[in-house]
Every structure is written in structure tokens, then in C-alpha cells.
Motif scaffolding. Structure first.
Motif, PDB file in Angstrom:
ATOM      1  N   SER A  76       1.587  -2.131   0.470  1.00  0.00           N
ATOM      2  CA  SER A  76       0.736  -2.869  -0.462  1.00  0.00           C
ATOM      3  C   SER A  76      -0.310  -1.927  -1.050  1.00  0.00           C
ATOM      4  CB  SER A  76       0.041  -4.026   0.262  1.00  0.00           C
ATOM      5  OG  SER A  76       0.975  -4.933   0.808  1.00  0.00           O
ATOM      6  N   GLU A  91      -1.290  -5.168  10.658  1.00  0.00           N
ATOM      7  CA  GLU A  91      -0.379  -4.100  11.057  1.00  0.00           C
ATOM      8  C   GLU A  91      -1.067  -2.734  11.056  1.00  0.00           C
ATOM      9  OE1 GLU A  91       2.387  -5.027  12.178  1.00  0.00           O
ATOM     10  OE2 GLU A  91       2.629  -7.023  11.320  1.00  0.00           O
ATOM     11  N   THR A 148       2.765  -1.620   5.055  1.00  0.00           N
ATOM     12  CA  THR A 148       3.506  -2.529   4.187  1.00  0.00           C
ATOM     13  C   THR A 148       3.749  -1.974   2.788  1.00  0.00           C
ATOM     14  OG1 THR A 148       1.562  -3.655   3.262  1.00  0.00           O
ATOM     15  CG2 THR A 148       2.385  -4.438   5.406  1.00  0.00           C
ATOM     16  N   VAL A 160       3.903  -9.630   2.419  1.00  0.00           N
ATOM     17  CA  VAL A 160       2.898  -8.717   2.958  1.00  0.00           C
ATOM     18  C   VAL A 160       1.710  -8.685   2.001  1.00  0.00           C
ATOM     19  CG1 VAL A 160       4.600  -7.272   4.148  1.00  0.00           C
ATOM     20  CG2 VAL A 160       3.950  -6.723   1.791  1.00  0.00           C
ATOM     21  N   ASP A 213      -4.203  -4.020   6.349  1.00  0.00           N
ATOM     22  CA  ASP A 213      -2.802  -4.093   5.920  1.00  0.00           C
ATOM     23  C   ASP A 213      -2.075  -5.123   6.782  1.00  0.00           C
ATOM     24  OD1 ASP A 213      -0.569  -3.377   4.467  1.00  0.00           O
ATOM     25  OD2 ASP A 213      -0.163  -1.544   5.596  1.00  0.00           O
ATOM     26  N   CYS A 214      -1.440  -6.120   6.162  1.00  0.00           N
ATOM     27  CA  CYS A 214      -0.948  -7.283   6.909  1.00  0.00           C
ATOM     28  C   CYS A 214       0.446  -7.735   6.481  1.00  0.00           C
ATOM     29  CB  CYS A 214      -1.889  -8.478   6.723  1.00  0.00           C
ATOM     30  SG  CYS A 214      -3.615  -8.143   7.087  1.00  0.00           S
ATOM     31  N   THR A 215       1.108  -8.439   7.393  1.00  0.00           N
ATOM     32  CA  THR A 215       2.287  -9.225   7.070  1.00  0.00           C
ATOM     33  C   THR A 215       1.903 -10.699   7.146  1.00  0.00           C
ATOM     34  OG1 THR A 215       2.982  -9.175   9.391  1.00  0.00           O
ATOM     35  CG2 THR A 215       3.927  -7.520   7.924  1.00  0.00           C
ATOM     36  N   ALA A 248      -0.525  -6.924  -3.185  1.00  0.00           N
ATOM     37  CA  ALA A 248       0.827  -6.901  -2.612  1.00  0.00           C
ATOM     38  C   ALA A 248       1.738  -6.106  -3.536  1.00  0.00           C
ATOM     39  CB  ALA A 248       1.365  -8.320  -2.431  1.00  0.00           C
ATOM     40  N   GLY A 278      -2.528 -13.814   8.156  1.00  0.00           N
ATOM     41  CA  GLY A 278      -1.823 -12.538   8.174  1.00  0.00           C
ATOM     42  C   GLY A 278      -1.993 -11.823   9.498  1.00  0.00           C
TER      43      GLY A 278
END
Length: 203
Positions: A146, A177, A144, A108, A157-159, A65, A174
Motif C-alpha cells: 500500500s 502487519e 502489503t 489491505v 501497514d494492515c490487512t 491501498a 485491520g
């Protein structure tokens, strides 16, 4: 009029006074409580628990992150896909983790799926404290920002969508995205973890 009504009720045998209250029914006795017997208890020995569960082979990831003064990341074995619609993934992290609060503040994360030759990279992120990103090549994930580690077979890749408690761990959900693969890195196969050691997949 009232006297006439009373005489009529007496003639037909109807009561002219309120009936005596019914005798209250005694409550049923409370059921006896029974303690859990020793032979009904789950195994509680941590060493035995780890030994048995270690027979389940899994892949290995590094969850990262963005943050200040620098990015955060930790090695994570307990990662899995959760839902296709909506696209969700999950990982578990110890509630005592010092890295997790930094990821939670970012909101994220990026899951970096490690390849067969990245055991040392995993070990670097498995330690507590220090600059885990020293000497590590990475760039920003597209959605994000990250850290997306270089030469990993796949990344997600996530929130952060939800966090649930699970004993001494947290269950992080998560929403995906963005995601992708590196075909060249994927040719070497995945990094596997089994019974405390790293291994690889041989087709």
C-alpha cells in the motif's frame, strides 16, 4: 378380573373414570405499548450533532491501498488503535464513499499519520474524485505494498480483518502487519483537527 379391580377402587374411594379436564386459564392481557416521547428522542439535527462532536480533537490520517489503474486513498479522522494482542487498528468510512470499494477489493491498507505541516496533503485526499496522488511522493509499504506517503510521522501497514456496519458508516478492522515512524518528521508534531479546522500541538 376387571370387575374385581373396579369394586376395590370404589371401596377405597378412588375414582374409576378420568377426571374432568381443568378449566383453561385465561391468558394475561398484553401490556400496553407506549410510544417514545419527544423528550426521550436523541437529538437528530445533523448540524448540532457535528457541532457538538467537533469539540473532540483528533489526529488526521490518510488511508491508502494499492489498485488498478492506480492507488486509492482518502483522508480519515476516525482512526484509532483497537487491540494489542492481536495487533488491531480501526477506522470508519462513509458507506457512500467511492474510495472504500477500491480499498475493500485490495484487502489491505496503510494508515499514514499526518504531521503538523501536512494540512494541504490532507485536503488533497479529502476531495472526491480526481487523481489524489498527483504530485504526491510515496513508496510501497513493506507488508502489503500500500502507498506509504513520504515524510509522514508514522505509518501502519494492515490487512483487512473485519468490516462491521455502523449506521451510515462502516467500521473497518485491520490487522497490523508492519509499522514504523520517521523521527525527523515526528519532531514537528501531529496534525490535529478540531471544530472544522486544522491545528497543531504545542508542548
Amino acid at each position: 378380573m376387571a370387575a374385581t379391580a373396579v369394586r376395590y377402587l370404589r371401596s377405597v374411594g378412588a375414582p374409576t373414570t378420568a377426571a374432568a379436564p381443568a378449566t383453561p386459564v385465561a391468558p394475561l392481557p398484553r401490556p400496553a405499548l407506549r410510544a417514545v416521547r419527544e423528550d426521550e428522542r436523541a437529538p437528530l439535527d445533523p448540524a448540532a450533532f457535528r457541532s457538538v462532536l467537533g469539540h473532540f480533537a483528533s489526529g488526521v490520517t490518510v488511508v491508502t491501498a494499492p489498485g488498478a489503474p492506480g492507488p486509492a486513498g482518502f483522508a480519515c479522522q476516525s482512526f484509532a488503535s483497537l487491540s494489542l494482542d492481536p495487533p488491531l487498528v480501526t477506522f470508519m468510512v462513509a458507506r457512500t464513499s467511492t474510495t472504500w470499494p477500491r480499498i475493500a477489493r485490495a484487502g489491505v491498507f496503510c494508515v499514514n499519520v499526518l504531521g503538523a505541516a501536512q494540512g494541504e496533503l490532507c485536503r488533497g485526499f479529502a476531495v472526491s474524485g480526481g487523481d489524489k496522488f498527483a504530485g504526491v511522493s510515496y513508496g510501497p509499504a513493506p507488508a502489503t505494498g500500500s502507498p506509504r506517503l513520504a515524510d509522514v510521522p508514522a505509518w501502519i501497514d494492515c490487512t483487512i480483518q473485519a468490516v462491521h456496519t455502523g449506521g451510515d458508516h462502516l467500521i473497518v478492522v485491520g490487522r497490523v502487519e508492519a509499522l514504523g515512524t520517521d523521527p525527523a518528521a515526528a519532531e514537528a508534531g501531529p496534525l490535529l483537527f478540531h471544530r472544522g479546522t486544522f491545528g497543531h500541538f504545542s508542548p
